[in-house]
Design an enzyme around this catalytic site. Structure first.
Site, PDB file in Angstrom:
ATOM      1  N   VAL A  84       0.837  -1.188   0.000  1.00 33.12           N
ATOM      2  CA  VAL A  84       0.000   0.000   0.000  1.00 33.12           C
ATOM      3  C   VAL A  84       0.881   1.250   0.000  1.00 33.12           C
ATOM      4  O   VAL A  84       1.713   1.442   0.886  1.00 33.12           O
ATOM      5  CB  VAL A  84      -0.931   0.031   1.217  1.00 33.12           C
ATOM      6  CG1 VAL A  84      -1.810   1.280   1.176  1.00 33.12           C
ATOM      7  CG2 VAL A  84      -1.795  -1.219   1.273  1.00 33.12           C
ATOM      8  N   LYS A  85       0.674   2.101  -1.005  1.00 35.78           N
ATOM      9  CA  LYS A  85       1.396   3.365  -1.102  1.00 35.78           C
ATOM     10  C   LYS A  85       0.612   4.461  -0.376  1.00 35.78           C
ATOM     11  O   LYS A  85      -0.577   4.633  -0.616  1.00 35.78           O
ATOM     12  CB  LYS A  85       1.596   3.754  -2.565  1.00 35.78           C
ATOM     13  CG  LYS A  85       2.466   2.795  -3.350  1.00 35.78           C
ATOM     14  CD  LYS A  85       2.505   3.157  -4.832  1.00 35.78           C
ATOM     15  CE  LYS A  85       3.108   4.519  -5.078  1.00 35.78           C
ATOM     16  NZ  LYS A  85       3.208   4.814  -6.533  1.00 35.78           N
ATOM     17  N   ILE A  86       1.327   5.208   0.478  1.00 35.37           N
ATOM     18  CA  ILE A  86       0.699   6.264   1.276  1.00 35.37           C
ATOM     19  C   ILE A  86       1.545   7.531   1.191  1.00 35.37           C
ATOM     20  O   ILE A  86       2.734   7.502   1.529  1.00 35.37           O
ATOM     21  CB  ILE A  86       0.566   5.821   2.744  1.00 35.37           C
ATOM     22  CG1 ILE A  86      -0.302   4.559   2.845  1.00 35.37           C
ATOM     23  CG2 ILE A  86      -0.019   6.946   3.589  1.00 35.37           C
ATOM     24  CD1 ILE A  86      -0.369   3.958   4.229  1.00 35.37           C
TER      25      ILE A  86
END
Length: 223
Positions: A84-86
């Site tokens: 997951v990219k945040i």
């Protein structure tokens, strides 16, 4: 050191992952929007294009920590080996810290400074993604920034990896790969630029012509 494709082009993923040692695929909201396919359907297609191998990265569109965590947990269930990219701001770092406790692997993205990378890594991000060309456009010192990040991680967060992103030319890619702990995610067009060189074909043609002149056929068999 690993190389990822920064794309949602399923055909190019199939072609390039068959030809090259590709470690996986990264996406962002702009890439997904251009594909016209939402994540629920796009991610399984990318997984199939990779023949089930490699990592897949997808980015949240929520902006506060509670919503980021809820969205990340849903995205994490869509395909295996998902990261997951945040985006790394105050809310993003808060979400990364919480997701670490949930066992969700994260990448801190939209990195412009070494301090962003430092806090994302300490919060539990497994990857940080400095935006190479965007940093160069702002300050002209993207590689110095990546070197600073690499130094910080070597002292304080050795399990966190650098994943250079936002490249506009091949020199930026090679300069980034010259730094310890750095991997890269590359747009499809740049991958082709890095591998396709007319000089190589000219050399092959010359080798083959010399062989033909001597032996009359492109074969190792005796006449």
């Amino acid at each position: 050191m690993s190389v990822y494709l920064d794309t949602s082009d399923i055909e190019q993923i199939k072609i390039l992952s068959d030809l090259l040692p590709i470690a996986g695929v990264t996406t962002n909201p702009t890439i997904v929007a251009k594909s016209g396919v939402k994540m629920l359907n796009l991610l399984p297609r990318i997984r199939d294009a990779l023949d089930g191998d490699g990592l897949i990265f997808g980015q949240v569109i929520s902006t506060n920590a509670d919503d980021i965590v809820a969205e990340a947990l849903k995205l994490n269930q869509m395909v295996d080996n998902f990261i997951v990219k945040i985006p790394v701001n105050m809310q993003g770092v808060k979400a990364i810290k919480r997701l670490k406790n949930e066992g969700v692997t994260t990448l801190g993205t939209a990195i412009y400074t070494s301090q962003q990378a430092f806090f994302a890594a300490l919060a539990g991000a497994s990857f940080v993604a400095p935006y190479i060309n965007r940093i160069d456009m702002l300050t002209g010192n993207a590689i110095e920034t990546v070197e600073s990040i690499s130094n910080l991680l070597s002292h304080h967060a050795q399990t966190c990896q650098i994943l250079g992103a936002s490249f506009k030319n091949t020199k930026q890619v090679i300069d980034c790969l010259s730094i310890p702990q750095a991997s890269v995610t590359i747009p499809v067009a740049l991958v082709h630029q890095m591998m396709e060189n007319p000089c190589v074909n000219e050399a092959i043609d010359q080798f083959n012509q010399d062989w033909l002149d001597s032996f009359g056929t492109l074969s190792h068999e005796e006449k």
